[in-house]
Design a protein around this motif. Sequence first.
Motif, PDB file in Angstrom:
ATOM      1  N   PRO A   1      49.009  42.614  40.441  1.00  9.82           N
ATOM      2  CA  PRO A   1      50.039  42.353  41.464  1.00  9.82           C
ATOM      3  C   PRO A   1      51.339  43.094  41.161  1.00  9.82           C
ATOM      4  CG  PRO A   1      49.715  40.443  40.034  1.00  9.82           C
ATOM      5  CD  PRO A   1      48.626  41.400  39.707  1.00  9.82           C
TER       6      PRO A   1
ATOM      7  N   HIS B   1      46.556  33.870  46.997  1.00  8.68           N
ATOM      8  CA  HIS B   1      46.653  35.305  46.757  1.00  8.68           C
ATOM      9  C   HIS B   1      45.268  35.929  46.625  1.00  8.68           C
ATOM     10  CE1 HIS B   1      51.038  35.261  46.226  1.00  8.68           C
ATOM     11  NE2 HIS B   1      50.854  34.115  45.602  1.00  8.68           N
TER      12      HIS B   1
ATOM     13  N   VAL C   1      44.449  38.954  39.533  1.00  8.29           N
ATOM     14  CA  VAL C   1      45.439  37.895  39.306  1.00  8.29           C
ATOM     15  C   VAL C   1      45.117  37.133  38.024  1.00  8.29           C
ATOM     16  CG1 VAL C   1      46.362  35.722  40.201  1.00  8.29           C
ATOM     17  CG2 VAL C   1      46.026  37.657  41.742  1.00  8.29           C
TER      18      VAL C   1
END
Length: 311
Positions: A64, A180, A186
């Motif tokens: 990210p 997300h 992640v």
Amino acid sequence: MPSSRSLASSLRMGALALLWGSGFLWIKLALNHGLSPTHITVTRCALGTAVLLLLARRAKQHLPRSRRLWAHLAVAALFCNAIPFALFAIGEQTVDSGIAGVLNATTPLWSLLIGFFLGTDRGLHPLRLTGLFLGFAGVLLIFAPWHQEGLASWGALTLLAAAASYAIAFAYMARHLTTHGAPLAVSAAQLLTATAWSTLALPAGGSLGDIDATAVLAVTTLGIFATGITFYLNYRMIAEEGPTSAATVGYLLPVVSVALGALILDEQIGLRVIVGMAVVLTGVALSRKKPQPKPEQQATAPVAPAPATGR
């Protein structure tokens, strides 16, 4: 005769439970052969990160870029990885690996308590309340503080604190991280952040003692298989079979940890501990029960939208 799909599901669940539940064994072996809790935690996080980064790259997922997301990951990594990983290693210095696995199973009970006091889970109906009290009664039975030879100790309390830390992390992650995309990336970012948190504690971790090949093998297996690969398998199970199947694995972890501790480390598990483990698992099962809506509520309830996939 079970279908090939149900057989594959059972095999995947069994593999995940074996890898995840064996983590307590690898921690104990690494401790017994010279590694400190701090060194175990840092190495575990770093190796798990490496596995997830490779899997994320293979899946063409990227880390990210949002600063806000990284801030949330820093909190999640602290409570879901850095703190509980360290506490489990500290606790297992004085507590058997099998008991550590049983106490880890109290995480849903802590989640229920936290959700109730924060107001995010008001569905504490009598069945779930019974499960809550039953679960902690099982913990008390395992500790047996009324016996001089009971298991109550700072190490055991440390393990309970680790389980509570997981519950805090899950509540935070459910609010800030589950929406997300790119779950592998992640997860890799979260473990990368946990590695950074854990590295900060290295100066207080002392110097390396006389470690041997067993310690290296144990911590390597812990990082690669019991951390990195289990993250990936858990993600696959959630994506393919839903969160309920993934949550079911949690009931198998204490059984795996107790069995491996008894078979490989010759840990003595008495009848009281076995009964306590059964009481804890029964309490956890009851605490996860959701109340069935009444027929009139089902008739008037609006149709909910289809849930988004991913985690």
